[in-house]
Enzyme design. Structure first.
Site, PDB file in Angstrom:
ATOM      1  N   LYS A 124     122.274  24.035  73.970  1.00  0.00           N
ATOM      2  CA  LYS A 124     122.882  24.175  75.341  1.00  0.00           C
ATOM      3  C   LYS A 124     122.906  22.878  76.277  1.00  0.00           C
ATOM      4  O   LYS A 124     121.764  22.420  76.555  1.00  0.00           O
ATOM      5  CB  LYS A 124     121.888  25.162  76.143  1.00  0.00           C
ATOM      6  N   GLY A 147     113.572  18.302  80.251  1.00  0.00           N
ATOM      7  CA  GLY A 147     113.989  18.564  81.560  1.00  0.00           C
ATOM      8  C   GLY A 147     112.723  18.723  82.468  1.00  0.00           C
ATOM      9  O   GLY A 147     111.403  17.871  82.196  1.00  0.00           O
ATOM     10  N   SER A 148     112.873  19.412  83.540  1.00  0.00           N
ATOM     11  CA  SER A 148     111.716  19.180  84.495  1.00  0.00           C
ATOM     12  C   SER A 148     110.486  20.124  84.060  1.00  0.00           C
ATOM     13  O   SER A 148     110.659  20.845  83.328  1.00  0.00           O
ATOM     14  CB  SER A 148     112.261  20.202  86.022  1.00  0.00           C
ATOM     15  N   THR A 149     109.237  19.612  84.659  1.00  0.00           N
ATOM     16  CA  THR A 149     107.951  20.144  84.288  1.00  0.00           C
ATOM     17  C   THR A 149     108.032  21.806  84.647  1.00  0.00           C
ATOM     18  O   THR A 149     107.626  22.529  83.872  1.00  0.00           O
ATOM     19  CB  THR A 149     106.889  19.373  84.663  1.00  0.00           C
ATOM     20  N   VAL A 167     110.524  23.911  84.923  1.00  0.00           N
ATOM     21  CA  VAL A 167     111.392  24.990  83.799  1.00  0.00           C
ATOM     22  C   VAL A 167     110.820  24.781  82.694  1.00  0.00           C
ATOM     23  O   VAL A 167     110.780  25.802  81.972  1.00  0.00           O
ATOM     24  CB  VAL A 167     112.983  24.374  83.792  1.00  0.00           C
ATOM     25  N   GLY A 168     110.027  23.760  82.318  1.00  0.00           N
ATOM     26  CA  GLY A 168     109.375  23.594  81.077  1.00  0.00           C
ATOM     27  C   GLY A 168     108.152  24.701  80.845  1.00  0.00           C
ATOM     28  O   GLY A 168     107.970  25.176  79.745  1.00  0.00           O
ATOM     29  N   GLU A 205     109.940  17.962  76.404  1.00  0.00           N
ATOM     30  CA  GLU A 205     109.689  16.652  77.055  1.00  0.00           C
ATOM     31  C   GLU A 205     110.098  16.970  78.467  1.00  0.00           C
ATOM     32  O   GLU A 205     111.243  17.223  78.888  1.00  0.00           O
ATOM     33  CB  GLU A 205     111.012  15.608  76.372  1.00  0.00           C
ATOM     34  N   CYS A 211     113.149   9.929  82.208  1.00  0.00           N
ATOM     35  CA  CYS A 211     111.855  10.510  82.234  1.00  0.00           C
ATOM     36  C   CYS A 211     110.835   9.252  81.994  1.00  0.00           C
ATOM     37  O   CYS A 211     109.675   9.442  82.705  1.00  0.00           O
ATOM     38  CB  CYS A 211     111.520  11.456  81.425  1.00  0.00           C
TER      39      CYS A 211
HETATM   40  P1  NAP Z   1     116.032  21.484  84.644  1.00  0.00           P
HETATM   41  O1  NAP Z   1     116.408  22.572  85.563  1.00  0.00           O
HETATM   42  O2  NAP Z   1     114.656  21.580  84.013  1.00  0.00           O
HETATM   43  O3  NAP Z   1     117.247  21.505  83.678  1.00  0.00           O
HETATM   44  C1  NAP Z   1     117.088  21.096  82.222  1.00  0.00           C
HETATM   45  C2  NAP Z   1     117.919  21.932  81.138  1.00  0.00           C
HETATM   46  O4  NAP Z   1     117.356  23.425  81.399  1.00  0.00           O
HETATM   47  C3  NAP Z   1     119.130  21.970  81.566  1.00  0.00           C
HETATM   48  O5  NAP Z   1     120.027  22.203  80.414  1.00  0.00           O
HETATM   49  C4  NAP Z   1     119.145  23.444  82.570  1.00  0.00           C
HETATM   50  O6  NAP Z   1     120.553  24.346  82.612  1.00  0.00           O
HETATM   51  C5  NAP Z   1     118.002  24.220  81.690  1.00  0.00           C
HETATM   52  N1  NAP Z   1     117.514  25.466  82.236  1.00  0.00           N
HETATM   53  C6  NAP Z   1     117.319  25.502  83.631  1.00  0.00           C
HETATM   54  N2  NAP Z   1     116.582  26.501  83.944  1.00  0.00           N
HETATM   55  C7  NAP Z   1     116.581  27.304  82.704  1.00  0.00           C
HETATM   56  C8  NAP Z   1     115.744  28.338  82.460  1.00  0.00           C
HETATM   57  N3  NAP Z   1     115.298  29.460  83.460  1.00  0.00           N
HETATM   58  N4  NAP Z   1     115.878  28.756  81.083  1.00  0.00           N
HETATM   59  C9  NAP Z   1     116.303  28.037  80.033  1.00  0.00           C
HETATM   60  N5  NAP Z   1     116.850  26.875  80.299  1.00  0.00           N
HETATM   61  C10 NAP Z   1     116.850  26.386  81.696  1.00  0.00           C
HETATM   62  O7  NAP Z   1     116.219  20.010  85.319  1.00  0.00           O
HETATM   63  P2  NAP Z   1     117.400  19.549  86.665  1.00  0.00           P
HETATM   64  O8  NAP Z   1     117.296  20.881  87.399  1.00  0.00           O
HETATM   65  O9  NAP Z   1     118.527  19.465  85.991  1.00  0.00           O
HETATM   66  O10 NAP Z   1     116.610  18.627  87.144  1.00  0.00           O
HETATM   67  C11 NAP Z   1     115.417  18.675  87.948  1.00  0.00           C
HETATM   68  C12 NAP Z   1     114.491  17.488  87.822  1.00  0.00           C
HETATM   69  O11 NAP Z   1     113.906  17.742  86.411  1.00  0.00           O
HETATM   70  C13 NAP Z   1     114.788  16.270  88.058  1.00  0.00           C
HETATM   71  O12 NAP Z   1     114.923  15.720  89.274  1.00  0.00           O
HETATM   72  C14 NAP Z   1     113.777  15.534  87.264  1.00  0.00           C
HETATM   73  O13 NAP Z   1     112.527  15.366  87.931  1.00  0.00           O
HETATM   74  C15 NAP Z   1     113.427  16.338  85.891  1.00  0.00           C
HETATM   75  N6  NAP Z   1     114.208  16.255  84.845  1.00  0.00           N
HETATM   76  C16 NAP Z   1     113.349  15.677  83.805  1.00  0.00           C
HETATM   77  C17 NAP Z   1     114.302  15.294  82.491  1.00  0.00           C
HETATM   78  C18 NAP Z   1     113.539  14.233  81.610  1.00  0.00           C
HETATM   79  O14 NAP Z   1     114.255  13.792  80.742  1.00  0.00           O
HETATM   80  N7  NAP Z   1     112.229  14.665  81.356  1.00  0.00           N
HETATM   81  C19 NAP Z   1     115.637  15.274  82.520  1.00  0.00           C
HETATM   82  C20 NAP Z   1     116.228  16.257  83.508  1.00  0.00           C
HETATM   83  C21 NAP Z   1     115.399  16.484  84.711  1.00  0.00           C
HETATM   84  P3  NAP Z   1     121.453  23.943  83.747  1.00  0.00           P
HETATM   85  O15 NAP Z   1     122.686  23.341  83.007  1.00  0.00           O
HETATM   86  O16 NAP Z   1     121.759  25.318  84.255  1.00  0.00           O
HETATM   87  O17 NAP Z   1     120.766  23.223  84.825  1.00  0.00           O
HETATM   88 MG    MG Z   2     117.501  23.027  87.387  1.00  0.00          MG
END
Ligand code: NAP
Ligand code: MG
Length: 471
Positions: free
Chosen positions: A171, A224-226, A228-229, A246, A280
């Site tokens: 996804k 992704g974000s901590t 959501v992780g 990650e 990250c």
């Molecule tokens: P995010 O919400 O954690 O999104 C990462 C992935 O998870 C996306 O594919 C997202 O889908 C999916 N997701 C969101 N909610 C979910 C759920 N409840 N169940 C399963 N999957 C879900 O990250 P973001 O909102 O894009 O970014 C927010 C912050 O996260 C950034 O500002 C940054 O601090 C951090 N981040 C870190 C990394 C990294 O490489 N470690 C990468 C991205 C973001 P959608 O397509 O719907 O968003």
């Molecule tokens: Mg998000």
């Protein structure tokens, strides 16, 4: 009667009504294309197809699985420029970086294409028989990919998962699905059996959540974000589902007085402003030994001002825009009126989600610009007095993903590298991820390791079989 039947038929159709998401070019704010979003029921169907396809995929001979993955790598290689152009338009990555990212997909596929024939078990001495281990595939693996590095992060989960005989449902992030969709097509063109790799664009709360909740998905790889992780880990716990995470980072770039200060200052901007800071691994806290702080800042200023920020499609551009207007607003919130801006780089005027490279100093260590992951081109500079304080400052964060250490003293380099609680450190460099070395975080930066020779362990279960030899 007829009406009733029609109503019954319409209900599921309404539930399935295809939602579209319009991908926006972050450099121009213009729509690129609309992408159909998978629904919950469509995700369930994809999971069923994946589970069926996996049964046959695991039985493909190791040599053929390897050969198919090499063909997949060759398909990607033949489409590097096309994939890069998609990432430029859909994610705003500078074209040079985007080509490197597409090349990384090829390289990661090639690296793990050598794995199927090497998933070697053990033969363990036992009395009365033969004891052997098998590295069995898990089944269906769900990859939830973020928007910051759509291609590399997809490949880090996809390649070892497929090599080990799993089926994959990926996804992509809603904002950046284009390269993943194309890579899914290239897999089919390379001859991978249908449904072994499925790319399912959609919302995290719909497609991602279903992958987490569905019992037939045996593992989730999430970047992704901590925040959501943490939810994903909790969701996976219900099925004791395997999980690799990650997550975020707030990594330190530690510069000692005995370092090559010129090189440390010249390279520091690229260690944090690469991908507009949406990384990250960004070294977003620069820690400098107090005695060389002034000299370091003098050298840092021209390096920051010299970063070429602009049209990502232009060769030579070093930094593009942020991913979205909302994200730019979030980044800007860390630089309120009166923030201690030491100096700024440039950013184009006009449309596009631009934000200039920004250096904040001095910043109090309880300021949210110092404590929180900004995920944008904003860095803080903080002085320290000695080695112990440098390590303490570097570790004073819930994160632990990467970091850099600049020193001319090899003993100190090793002491500090052992003292800093993070998964990936560079000494006198800011090395990016190498696909043949392990990558992952300490503390709240993640769980498990990707890449490198051991990643296959994260996509297999060890099965032990004892065969009696007695009659
Ligand atoms: P995010 O919400 O954690 O999104 C990462 C992935 O998870 C996306 O594919 C997202 O889908 C999916 N997701 C969101 N909610 C979910 C759920 N409840 N169940 C399963 N999957 C879900 O990250 P973001 O909102 O894009 O970014 C927010 C912050 O996260 C950034 O500002 C940054 O601090 C951090 N981040 C870190 C990394 C990294 O490489 N470690 C990468 C991205 C973001 P959608 O397509 O719907 O968003
Ligand atoms: Mg998000």
């Amino acid at each position: 009667m007829r009406r009733g039947k029609a109503a019954r038929e319409r209900a599921p159709t309404a539930e399935r009504e295809t939602q579209q998401y319009t991908v926006i070019n972050p450099a121009t704010e213009q729509p690129v294309t609309a992408v159909a979003q998978a629904s919950g029921p469509e995700t369930d169907e994809a999971i069923a197809r994946a589970a069926a396809a996996q049964q046959a995929w695991r039985d493909v001979s190791p040599g053929d699985r390897g050969r198919l993955l090499r063909s997949f790598a060759a398909e990607v290689d033949a489409h590097i420029d096309e994939l890069a152009a998609l990432e430029v338009a859909g994610s705003g990555h500078p074209v040079g970086a985007a080509r490197w990212e597409a090349g990384q997909v090829r390289d990661v596929l090639m690296y793990y294409a050598a794995a199927p024939e090497r998933l070697i078990g053990k033969q363990i001495p036992v009395a009365g028989g033969l004891d052997v281990t098998f590295a069995e595939p898990l089944g269906v693996v769900g990859l939830i990919v973020p928007w910051n590095f759509p291609m590399p992060i997809l490949s880090w989960g996809m390649a070892p998962a497929l090599a080990a005989g799993n089926a994959v449902i990926a996804k992509p992030a809603q904002m950046t699905p284009l390269t993943a969709i194309r890579i899914g097509e290239l897999a089919l063109a390379a001859g991978l059996p249908e449904h072994v790799l499925q790319v399912l664009p959609g919302k995290g709360g719909v497609v991602g959540q279903r992958l987490v909740d569905h019992p037939a998905v045996r593992k989730i790889v999430f970047t992704g974000s901590t925040e959501v992780g943490q939810q994903i880990m909790a969701g996976c716990a219900r099925h004791v589902k395997r999980v690799t995470l990650e997550l975020g980072g707030k990594s330190a770039n530690i510069v000692f007085a005995d370092a090559d200060i010129e090189r440390a200052a010249a390279t520091a901007p690229y260690a944090v402003f690469d991908n507009a800071g949406q990384d990250c691994c960004a070294r977003s806290r620069i820690l400098v030994e107090a005695g060389v702080l002034d000299r370091f800042m003098e050298l840092l200023e021209p390096a920051v001002k010299g970063i070429r920020v602009g049209d990502p499609a232009a060769e030579g551009t070093e930094m593009g825009p942020l991913i979205s207007a909302a994200h730019r607003e979030h980044v800007a919130s860390y630089v309120p009126e009166g923030a201690p801006v030491a100096f700024l780089g440039s950013a184009p005027e006009g449309p596009g989600f631009w934000y200039p490279p920004t250096v904040l100093a001095p910043v109090a260590t309880d300021d949210r610009a110092y404590t929180e992951e900004i995920f944008g081109p904003v860095v803080t500079v903080t002085p320290f007095s000695d080695e112990a304080e440098a390590i303490a400052l570097a570790n004073d964060t819930p994160y632990g993903l990467s970091g850099s250490i600049w020193t001319g003293n090899v003993g100190r380099a090793i002491r500090v590298a052992r003292g800093v609680e993070t998964g990936n450190l560079s000494v006198n460099s800011h090395s990016s991820v190498r696909y043949w070395t392990p990558f992952g975080g300490f503390k709240q930066s993640g769980l498990g390791r990707e890449l490198g020779p051991d990643a296959l362990d994260a996509f297999t279960e060890t099965k032990n079989v004892f065969i009696a030899t007695q009659e």
